[in-house]
Write a protein that holds these residues in place. Structure first.
Motif, PDB file in Angstrom:
ATOM      1  N   ARG A   1      38.151  44.571  49.787  1.00  0.00           N
ATOM      2  CA  ARG A   1      37.540  45.496  48.838  1.00  0.00           C
ATOM      3  C   ARG A   1      38.188  45.326  47.472  1.00  0.00           C
ATOM      4  N   VAL A   2      37.373  45.403  46.413  1.00  0.00           N
ATOM      5  CA  VAL A   2      37.881  45.332  45.042  1.00  0.00           C
ATOM      6  C   VAL A   2      38.549  46.668  44.712  1.00  0.00           C
ATOM      7  N   VAL A   3      39.707  46.608  44.084  1.00  0.00           N
ATOM      8  CA  VAL A   3      40.442  47.797  43.685  1.00  0.00           C
ATOM      9  C   VAL A   3      40.027  48.184  42.261  1.00  0.00           C
ATOM     10  N   GLY A   4      39.532  49.405  42.091  1.00  0.00           N
ATOM     11  CA  GLY A   4      39.218  49.930  40.762  1.00  0.00           C
ATOM     12  C   GLY A   4      38.017  49.275  40.105  1.00  0.00           C
ATOM     13  N   ASP A   5      38.076  49.215  38.780  1.00  0.00           N
ATOM     14  CA  ASP A   5      37.006  48.673  37.938  1.00  0.00           C
ATOM     15  C   ASP A   5      37.602  47.584  37.047  1.00  0.00           C
ATOM     16  N   PRO A   6      37.690  46.358  37.535  1.00  0.00           N
ATOM     17  CA  PRO A   6      38.330  45.284  36.766  1.00  0.00           C
ATOM     18  C   PRO A   6      37.630  45.036  35.429  1.00  0.00           C
ATOM     19  N   GLN A   7      38.430  44.812  34.399  1.00  0.00           N
ATOM     20  CA  GLN A   7      37.930  44.540  33.053  1.00  0.00           C
ATOM     21  C   GLN A   7      38.431  43.180  32.588  1.00  0.00           C
ATOM     22  N   ARG A   8      37.633  42.536  31.761  1.00  0.00           N
ATOM     23  CA  ARG A   8      37.990  41.215  31.237  1.00  0.00           C
ATOM     24  C   ARG A   8      39.011  41.320  30.104  1.00  0.00           C
ATOM     25  N   TYR A   9      39.841  40.279  30.006  1.00  0.00           N
ATOM     26  CA  TYR A   9      40.736  40.150  28.865  1.00  0.00           C
ATOM     27  C   TYR A   9      39.912  39.760  27.646  1.00  0.00           C
ATOM     28  N   THR A  10      40.427  40.031  26.459  1.00  0.00           N
ATOM     29  CA  THR A  10      39.720  39.621  25.255  1.00  0.00           C
ATOM     30  C   THR A  10      39.778  38.109  25.115  1.00  0.00           C
ATOM     31  N   GLU A  11      38.806  37.553  24.462  1.00  0.00           N
ATOM     32  CA  GLU A  11      38.728  36.096  24.277  1.00  0.00           C
ATOM     33  C   GLU A  11      39.971  35.555  23.571  1.00  0.00           C
ATOM     34  N   ALA A  12      40.490  36.316  22.604  1.00  0.00           N
ATOM     35  CA  ALA A  12      41.665  35.871  21.844  1.00  0.00           C
ATOM     36  C   ALA A  12      42.909  35.756  22.725  1.00  0.00           C
ATOM     37  N   ASN A  13      42.960  36.511  23.814  1.00  0.00           N
ATOM     38  CA  ASN A  13      44.134  36.508  24.681  1.00  0.00           C
ATOM     39  C   ASN A  13      44.001  35.620  25.913  1.00  0.00           C
ATOM     40  N   THR A  14      42.918  34.866  25.999  1.00  0.00           N
ATOM     41  CA  THR A  14      42.714  34.013  27.169  1.00  0.00           C
ATOM     42  C   THR A  14      42.310  32.604  26.763  1.00  0.00           C
ATOM     43  N   PRO A  15      43.284  31.765  26.452  1.00  0.00           N
ATOM     44  CA  PRO A  15      42.958  30.399  26.056  1.00  0.00           C
ATOM     45  C   PRO A  15      42.518  29.526  27.236  1.00  0.00           C
ATOM     46  N   GLY A  16      42.825  29.925  28.456  1.00  0.00           N
ATOM     47  CA  GLY A  16      42.480  29.121  29.625  1.00  0.00           C
ATOM     48  C   GLY A  16      41.064  29.386  30.107  1.00  0.00           C
ATOM     49  N   ALA A  17      40.807  29.003  31.347  1.00  0.00           N
ATOM     50  CA  ALA A  17      39.460  29.085  31.914  1.00  0.00           C
ATOM     51  C   ALA A  17      39.166  30.420  32.596  1.00  0.00           C
ATOM     52  N   TRP A  18      40.155  31.315  32.728  1.00  0.00           N
ATOM     53  CA  TRP A  18      39.977  32.553  33.480  1.00  0.00           C
ATOM     54  C   TRP A  18      40.254  33.761  32.595  1.00  0.00           C
ATOM     55  N   ASN A  19      39.419  34.806  32.705  1.00  0.00           N
ATOM     56  CA  ASN A  19      39.624  35.993  31.868  1.00  0.00           C
ATOM     57  C   ASN A  19      39.422  37.312  32.610  1.00  0.00           C
ATOM     58  N   LEU A  20      39.301  37.269  33.935  1.00  0.00           N
ATOM     59  CA  LEU A  20      39.072  38.481  34.704  1.00  0.00           C
ATOM     60  C   LEU A  20      40.002  38.471  35.917  1.00  0.00           C
ATOM     61  N   THR A  21      41.000  39.359  35.912  1.00  0.00           N
ATOM     62  CA  THR A  21      41.946  39.460  37.012  1.00  0.00           C
ATOM     63  C   THR A  21      41.532  40.632  37.893  1.00  0.00           C
ATOM     64  N   VAL A  22      41.405  40.368  39.186  1.00  0.00           N
ATOM     65  CA  VAL A  22      40.880  41.352  40.134  1.00  0.00           C
ATOM     66  C   VAL A  22      41.844  41.478  41.311  1.00  0.00           C
ATOM     67  N   GLU A  23      42.200  42.709  41.655  1.00  0.00           N
ATOM     68  CA  GLU A  23      42.998  42.936  42.858  1.00  0.00           C
ATOM     69  C   GLU A  23      42.046  43.307  43.985  1.00  0.00           C
ATOM     70  N   VAL A  24      42.279  42.714  45.151  1.00  0.00           N
ATOM     71  CA  VAL A  24      41.493  43.042  46.333  1.00  0.00           C
ATOM     72  C   VAL A  24      42.454  43.387  47.466  1.00  0.00           C
ATOM     73  N   THR A  25      41.979  44.236  48.385  1.00  0.00           N
ATOM     74  CA  THR A  25      42.850  44.695  49.453  1.00  0.00           C
ATOM     75  C   THR A  25      42.075  44.889  50.747  1.00  0.00           C
ATOM     76  N   ARG A  26      42.785  44.817  51.849  1.00  0.00           N
ATOM     77  CA  ARG A  26      42.231  45.103  53.161  1.00  0.00           C
ATOM     78  C   ARG A  26      43.344  45.695  53.995  1.00  0.00           C
ATOM     79  N   THR A  27      43.069  46.783  54.704  1.00  0.00           N
ATOM     80  CA  THR A  27      44.072  47.412  55.547  1.00  0.00           C
ATOM     81  C   THR A  27      43.699  47.207  56.998  1.00  0.00           C
ATOM     82  N   ASP A  28      44.630  46.678  57.759  1.00  0.00           N
ATOM     83  CA  ASP A  28      44.424  46.444  59.191  1.00  0.00           C
ATOM     84  C   ASP A  28      45.329  47.392  59.981  1.00  0.00           C
ATOM     85  N   GLY A  29      44.873  47.798  61.139  1.00  0.00           N
ATOM     86  CA  GLY A  29      45.726  48.595  62.045  1.00  0.00           C
ATOM     87  C   GLY A  29      45.611  50.071  61.870  1.00  0.00           C
TER      88      GLY A  29
END
Length: 112
Positions: free
Chosen positions: A84-112
């Motif tokens: 499951r995606v945690v929260g509401d992920p937002q993109r970094y601004t273009e000026a702060n992301t010189p590489g190929a990725w601009n959206l960091t997303v945390e995902v989680t799953r609880t077992d047991g």
């Protein structure tokens, strides 16, 4: 040759519809494959002593700039497992992301 290699994950959106009484009901899952996602494994953590087998598994996913979708309320299939995606992920601004990725997303799953 890229120093960082992404992999393909599947974003899963569950359609939310209203039944004949106006109550929320869930429809079919829409699946979308997204390539070049960097998957960083997270740590496992015990939930508490009453559930010794319960663990939380988490990943941090870095989505490429080419992905335009929103991920709030979605699930993501990573390496054959559903998280499951945690929260509401937002993109970094273009000026702060010189590489190929601009959206960091945390995902989680609880077992047991």
């Amino acid at each position: 040759m890229n120093l960082i290699q992404g992999e393909t994950v599947t974003v899963i959106r569950t359609e939310k519809v209203l039944d004949e009484l106006g109550e929320p009901a869930y429809g079919e899952d829409a699946r979308e494959e997204v390539g070049n996602v960097v998957v960083a494994p997270g740590a496992t953590a015990d939930l508490d002593a009453s559930r010794p087998e319960g663990v939380t598994v988490a990943y941090t996913l870095c989505f490429p700039k080419t992905y335009a979708g929103e991920l709030k309320g979605c699930a993501v299939e990573v390496r054959g497992e559903r998280f499951r995606v945690v929260g509401d992920p937002q993109r970094y601004t273009e000026a702060n992301t010189p590489g190929a990725w601009n959206l960091t997303v945390e995902v989680t799953r609880t077992d047991g």
